[in-house]
Design a protein around this motif. Sequence first.
Motif, PDB file in Angstrom:
ATOM      1  N   LEU A  15       0.785  -1.174  -0.070  1.00 41.04           N
ATOM      2  CA  LEU A  15       0.029   0.005  -0.085  1.00 41.04           C
ATOM      3  C   LEU A  15       0.836   1.355  -0.010  1.00 41.04           C
ATOM      4  O   LEU A  15       0.733   2.153  -0.710  1.00 41.04           O
ATOM      5  N   GLY A  16       1.955   1.158   0.972  1.00 40.94           N
ATOM      6  CA  GLY A  16       2.881   2.358   0.919  1.00 40.94           C
ATOM      7  C   GLY A  16       3.671   2.746  -0.505  1.00 40.94           C
ATOM      8  O   GLY A  16       3.667   3.420  -1.057  1.00 40.94           O
ATOM      9  N   VAL A  17       3.955   1.422  -1.109  1.00 42.92           N
ATOM     10  CA  VAL A  17       4.452   1.231  -2.374  1.00 42.92           C
ATOM     11  C   VAL A  17       3.539   1.918  -3.522  1.00 42.92           C
ATOM     12  O   VAL A  17       4.017   2.801  -4.221  1.00 42.92           O
ATOM     13  N   THR A  18       2.348   1.428  -3.551  1.00 41.28           N
ATOM     14  CA  THR A  18       1.381   2.071  -4.433  1.00 41.28           C
ATOM     15  C   THR A  18       1.083   3.504  -4.452  1.00 41.28           C
ATOM     16  O   THR A  18       0.996   4.166  -5.447  1.00 41.28           O
ATOM     17  N   VAL A  19       0.867   3.865  -3.316  1.00 42.70           N
ATOM     18  CA  VAL A  19       0.514   5.437  -2.877  1.00 42.70           C
ATOM     19  C   VAL A  19       1.845   6.399  -3.241  1.00 42.70           C
ATOM     20  O   VAL A  19       1.595   7.078  -4.027  1.00 42.70           O
ATOM     21  N   THR A  20       3.017   5.688  -3.015  1.00 38.66           N
ATOM     22  CA  THR A  20       4.268   6.471  -3.405  1.00 38.66           C
ATOM     23  C   THR A  20       4.368   6.526  -4.780  1.00 38.66           C
ATOM     24  O   THR A  20       4.705   7.400  -5.417  1.00 38.66           O
ATOM     25  N   LEU A  21       4.343   5.181  -5.636  1.00 41.60           N
ATOM     26  CA  LEU A  21       4.458   5.234  -6.926  1.00 41.60           C
ATOM     27  C   LEU A  21       3.304   6.216  -7.591  1.00 41.60           C
ATOM     28  O   LEU A  21       3.674   6.716  -8.682  1.00 41.60           O
TER      29      LEU A  21
ATOM     30  N   ILE B 245      11.503  -6.339   2.547  1.00 43.68           N
ATOM     31  CA  ILE B 245      13.022  -5.609   1.671  1.00 43.68           C
ATOM     32  C   ILE B 245      12.571  -4.949   0.619  1.00 43.68           C
ATOM     33  O   ILE B 245      13.168  -3.622   0.246  1.00 43.68           O
ATOM     34  N   SER B 246      11.912  -5.787  -0.263  1.00 45.17           N
ATOM     35  CA  SER B 246      11.489  -5.054  -1.606  1.00 45.17           C
ATOM     36  C   SER B 246      10.961  -3.714  -1.601  1.00 45.17           C
ATOM     37  O   SER B 246      11.135  -2.851  -2.233  1.00 45.17           O
ATOM     38  N   HIS B 247       9.844  -3.843  -0.800  1.00 45.61           N
ATOM     39  CA  HIS B 247       8.796  -2.735  -0.837  1.00 45.61           C
ATOM     40  C   HIS B 247       9.547  -1.406  -0.101  1.00 45.61           C
ATOM     41  O   HIS B 247       9.514  -0.395  -0.715  1.00 45.61           O
ATOM     42  N   ILE B 248      10.125  -1.720   1.096  1.00 46.41           N
ATOM     43  CA  ILE B 248      11.115  -0.555   1.697  1.00 46.41           C
ATOM     44  C   ILE B 248      12.050   0.130   0.639  1.00 46.41           C
ATOM     45  O   ILE B 248      12.229   1.292   0.541  1.00 46.41           O
TER      46      ILE B 248
ATOM     47  N   LEU C  92      13.892   4.326  -3.235  1.00 45.01           N
ATOM     48  CA  LEU C  92      14.394   4.855  -4.784  1.00 45.01           C
ATOM     49  C   LEU C  92      13.434   5.519  -5.562  1.00 45.01           C
ATOM     50  O   LEU C  92      13.746   6.506  -6.019  1.00 45.01           O
ATOM     51  N   ALA C  93      12.175   5.353  -5.130  1.00 46.45           N
ATOM     52  CA  ALA C  93      11.052   6.215  -5.858  1.00 46.45           C
ATOM     53  C   ALA C  93      11.066   7.506  -5.420  1.00 46.45           C
ATOM     54  O   ALA C  93      10.971   8.556  -6.319  1.00 46.45           O
ATOM     55  N   ILE C  94      11.343   7.972  -4.283  1.00 46.69           N
ATOM     56  CA  ILE C  94      11.414   9.101  -3.536  1.00 46.69           C
ATOM     57  C   ILE C  94      12.743   9.816  -3.979  1.00 46.69           C
ATOM     58  O   ILE C  94      12.938  10.959  -4.236  1.00 46.69           O
ATOM     59  N   LEU C  95      13.700   9.103  -4.278  1.00 43.14           N
ATOM     60  CA  LEU C  95      15.163   9.639  -4.685  1.00 43.14           C
ATOM     61  C   LEU C  95      15.099   9.964  -6.283  1.00 43.14           C
ATOM     62  O   LEU C  95      15.954  10.351  -6.898  1.00 43.14           O
ATOM     63  N   GLY C  96      13.745   9.661  -6.793  1.00 43.93           N
ATOM     64  CA  GLY C  96      13.603  10.229  -8.125  1.00 43.93           C
ATOM     65  C   GLY C  96      14.394   8.997  -9.228  1.00 43.93           C
ATOM     66  O   GLY C  96      14.704   9.390 -10.375  1.00 43.93           O
ATOM     67  N   MET C  97      14.467   7.896  -8.714  1.00 46.89           N
ATOM     68  CA  MET C  97      15.299   6.575  -9.840  1.00 46.89           C
ATOM     69  C   MET C  97      14.231   6.288 -10.774  1.00 46.89           C
ATOM     70  O   MET C  97      14.661   5.546 -11.579  1.00 46.89           O
ATOM     71  N   GLY C  98      13.024   6.615 -11.032  1.00 45.41           N
ATOM     72  CA  GLY C  98      12.246   6.182 -11.938  1.00 45.41           C
ATOM     73  C   GLY C  98      12.018   4.620 -11.825  1.00 45.41           C
ATOM     74  O   GLY C  98      11.788   4.082 -11.014  1.00 45.41           O
TER      75      GLY C  98
ATOM     76  N   VAL D   8      13.170  -1.924 -10.282  1.00 44.86           N
ATOM     77  CA  VAL D   8      14.390  -2.884 -10.716  1.00 44.86           C
ATOM     78  C   VAL D   8      15.245  -3.589  -9.690  1.00 44.86           C
ATOM     79  O   VAL D   8      15.398  -4.686  -9.545  1.00 44.86           O
ATOM     80  N   TRP D   9      15.729  -2.429  -9.038  1.00 43.49           N
ATOM     81  CA  TRP D   9      16.770  -2.906  -8.129  1.00 43.49           C
ATOM     82  C   TRP D   9      16.241  -3.610  -6.987  1.00 43.49           C
ATOM     83  O   TRP D   9      16.686  -4.694  -6.486  1.00 43.49           O
ATOM     84  N   PRO D  10      14.974  -3.381  -6.575  1.00 41.13           N
ATOM     85  CA  PRO D  10      14.535  -4.165  -5.164  1.00 41.13           C
ATOM     86  C   PRO D  10      14.302  -5.421  -5.738  1.00 41.13           C
ATOM     87  O   PRO D  10      14.222  -6.680  -4.938  1.00 41.13           O
TER      88      PRO D  10
END
Length: 425
Positions: free
Chosen positions: A37-43, A167-170, A175-181, A186-188
């Motif tokens: 949920l945190g990932v979905t909202v962030t993305l 691990i993957s979601h954190i 990385l999304a907040i850092l603007g990695m697109g 990919v990296w997670p």
Amino acid sequence: MKQLHLINKLKQSLSSQYIRNVGWLGAAELVNRIFRLGVTVTLARMFSPQDYGLMAVVYTTVEFSRIFTFKGGIGSKIIQADEQDVKTICDTAYWLNWIICILVFIIQCIAAFPIAKFYGNNQLILPLCTVAFIYLLLPIFMVQSAMIERENRLKIKALCNATQSIISHILTVILAILGMGVWAIVWPMVLSTPVWIVISYMKHPWRPPNLFKLDKWQEIISFGSHMLGVELLGMLRWNLDYLIVGKFLGIEALGVYYFAFNAGLGISLNVLNTFTSALFPYLCEALNNIKQLEERFFSSLKKTYTFIIPIIILQSSLAPFYVPIVFGQKWVTAIPLVVLLCLYALASPLSSATYILLNAVGKTQINLYWNLIYTFLFGIVLLATVHWGIFWVVISVLICQAITPIFNIWAIKYVFTKYQTVLVK
């Protein structure tokens, strides 16, 4: 007295191995959903429709390529094998996994170039090559994972799922907040996969053979080839709409459609996967007793629908409220698509349970023949409606899904009426 009978019946139902396994997998999925949920909202807030489109292509390619790792077919054969053949099949499966996964790694790296050209976006090449490293990690733990499922110790699988999810979601959020697109997903994916290696090696004593042998490889391939075909067609069908929408309507339209599909089906399909993940080893235990097999199949299906129908109704009815609040106002136009796609999950439990039942009794070729017919029909309908826009693509997807119970009901009757005397492994 009647109340006491109901309580005892409930206790008996909850104490079954199947429900315990579902409970562990459900707990892992709950952890996954909380973090996701945190990932979905962030993305949704950090990604543009363009980023969502690139993410859709990466996920589509990865899932499509993973089918060729034979993970389902080889692992399922280990679960279903006779006890006296298990060691030989495990040793051969280990080497087959390496051969197949190395080939898939090479093929995906090569395919990254035409895929990027197909979508007219060279930003896809390096992410697709990087994420292919996952396939070189799979053979290290796949046999142990299958043996754990064979032993019905799905608590360990749940532990792997939950740990990798955290691990993957954190990592994705950071990385999304850092603007990695697109690199934020990919990296997670690559860095969280070793979790399975560590836990599987800790929890199961099986170790790779010292000598290269492929004894009984024909038996494994014969069993797995039909499953591979079904999984391949299923993945093609599951992603065919993404490919067609992206090609004919553009990468931004694909981003909107991909968002709607995941926002509409995410919760329901994850709950369904929790139940179906535990079903195959549960049915395989009863292969020598048709009555027990029938009882396990229908009771499991009933329990699945008991859980999933309220979720579908709730998610569909609340979509107009939670989409703008949780994901942001820019996704308001996708609300009708989200509501409709929630309904897609209504027929999914029956389809998944039927597929698993046919695999358990060794009738994998029936699944293959049906999927060939259904995929062809699905592709024709999509191509006929895509020019009318995303809404009609969604309608066509629902219409195709609505015809699947016809086959499912026939297949279930076939197993439990015409196919009762011999259960072929």
